[in-house]
Scaffold this motif. Structure first.
Motif, mmCIF file in Angstrom:
data_model
loop_
_atom_site.group_PDB
_atom_site.id
_atom_site.type_symbol
_atom_site.label_atom_id
_atom_site.label_comp_id
_atom_site.label_asym_id
_atom_site.label_seq_id
_atom_site.Cartn_x
_atom_site.Cartn_y
_atom_site.Cartn_z
ATOM 1 N N ASN A 102 0.771 -1.187 0.098
ATOM 2 C CA ASN A 102 -0.095 0.096 0.048
ATOM 3 C C ASN A 102 0.923 1.279 -0.047
ATOM 4 N N ILE A 103 0.438 2.231 -0.753
ATOM 5 C CA ILE A 103 1.063 3.629 -0.637
ATOM 6 C C ILE A 103 0.190 4.465 0.011
ATOM 7 N N GLU A 104 0.727 4.956 1.153
ATOM 8 C CA GLU A 104 -0.332 5.886 2.030
ATOM 9 C C GLU A 104 -0.130 7.095 1.248
ATOM 10 N N SER A 105 0.892 7.561 0.764
ATOM 11 C CA SER A 105 1.379 9.143 0.523
ATOM 12 C C SER A 105 2.348 8.794 -0.422
ATOM 13 N N LEU A 106 2.295 9.761 -1.757
ATOM 14 C CA LEU A 106 3.173 9.767 -2.721
ATOM 15 C C LEU A 106 3.395 11.264 -3.256
ATOM 16 N N THR A 107 4.707 11.627 -3.413
ATOM 17 C CA THR A 107 4.808 12.774 -3.908
ATOM 18 C C THR A 107 6.094 12.878 -4.859
ATOM 19 N N VAL A 108 6.220 13.511 -5.728
ATOM 20 C CA VAL A 108 7.305 13.420 -6.939
ATOM 21 C C VAL A 108 7.608 14.923 -7.575
ATOM 22 N N ASP A 143 20.106 19.878 -13.873
ATOM 23 C CA ASP A 143 21.333 19.590 -14.640
ATOM 24 C C ASP A 143 21.566 18.122 -14.780
ATOM 25 N N ARG A 144 21.240 17.255 -13.702
ATOM 26 C CA ARG A 144 21.332 15.981 -13.782
ATOM 27 C C ARG A 144 20.044 15.225 -14.200
ATOM 28 N N ARG A 145 19.037 15.843 -14.216
ATOM 29 C CA ARG A 145 17.577 15.302 -14.420
ATOM 30 C C ARG A 145 17.210 14.432 -13.553
ATOM 31 N N LEU A 146 17.250 14.911 -12.378
ATOM 32 C CA LEU A 146 16.860 13.953 -11.237
ATOM 33 C C LEU A 146 15.534 14.410 -10.535
ATOM 34 N N SER A 147 14.661 13.420 -10.146
ATOM 35 C CA SER A 147 13.525 13.936 -9.381
ATOM 36 C C SER A 147 13.534 12.944 -8.027
ATOM 37 N N ARG A 148 12.824 13.306 -7.298
ATOM 38 C CA ARG A 148 12.713 12.812 -5.780
ATOM 39 C C ARG A 148 11.373 12.310 -5.586
ATOM 40 N N ILE A 149 11.283 11.163 -5.181
ATOM 41 C CA ILE A 149 9.839 10.439 -4.993
ATOM 42 C C ILE A 149 9.975 10.469 -3.629
ATOM 43 N N THR A 150 8.836 10.677 -2.772
ATOM 44 C CA THR A 150 8.656 10.550 -1.283
ATOM 45 C C THR A 150 7.392 9.674 -1.268
ATOM 46 N N VAL A 151 7.676 8.432 -0.837
ATOM 47 C CA VAL A 151 6.601 7.474 -0.385
ATOM 48 C C VAL A 151 6.409 6.919 0.844
ATOM 49 N N VAL A 152 5.197 7.074 1.363
ATOM 50 C CA VAL A 152 4.882 6.644 2.838
ATOM 51 C C VAL A 152 4.324 5.413 2.766
ATOM 52 N N THR A 153 4.706 4.392 3.251
ATOM 53 C CA THR A 153 3.998 3.125 3.378
ATOM 54 C C THR A 153 4.193 2.509 4.593
#
Length: 178
Positions: free
Chosen positions: A37-43, A49-59
């Protein structure tokens, strides 16, 4: 069969990934395909410059399940780094919420009084409604919404959790170019 790690816990997991099409779908697919289950998801992008994203998942799950989730995330090709902020030490977790309350007379006065107590900001007002903006942990937002329900809570929109470790350590990846 439950062993010492059979206790459920919540985990806030930060994942640095390539900022490219389909990565989020692969991460979500990992969870749904295994029944996690994913309780929360943000991205959001964090390094252009390095083409990075950050995903934060609460499970949540047993320690074994959370370790499996982290290991499986780490094996996905576009993932650069996985960190369980829940175990990384003191960390901050916040959400942003927009909360619409509809009412008149004493209900309006009470809504404003409670908003002040919770440090929620009025971002829109009409003669019959307010929209409040609030940041804080999930419990604070839940408590505010519970108090607004009998006053005239009409709608809530939340971002989901964003999190960061306190102190000087940072979730980064080493440059592959040098």
């Amino acid at each position: 069969m439950a062993d010492d790690s059979g206790q459920f816990r919540s985990a806030t997991i930060a994942v640095l990934v390539e900022n490219e099409a389909g990565v989020l779908a692969r991460v979500i697919g990992l969870f749904s395909g295994r029944g996690y289950n994913i309780e929360s998801l943000t991205v959001a992008p964090v390094d252009e410059d390095r083409r990075l994203s950050r995903i934060t998942v609460v499970t949540s799950g047993t320690e074994m399940v959370i370790e499996q989730i982290k290991a499986q995330l780490d094996r996905l090709v576009p993932v650069h780094k996985v960190s369980d902020l829940s175990l990384a030490g003191p960390h901050l977790v916040r959400e942003l919420a927009l909360i619409k309350v509809v009412g008149s007379g004493d209900h309006r006065v009470e809504a404003l009084r409670l908003a002040d107590a919770f440090r929620a900001r009025v971002v829109d007002a009409t003669t019959e409604s307010f929209v409040f903006e609030m940041t804080g942990n999930a419990e604070k937002i839940d408590a505010f919404c519970a108090l607004m329900r009998p006053i005239g809570l009409a709608e809530v929109s939340r971002t989901g959790a964003v999190a960061i470790v306190r102190g000087s350590s940072a979730l980064t990846v080493q440059s592959h170019n040098g």
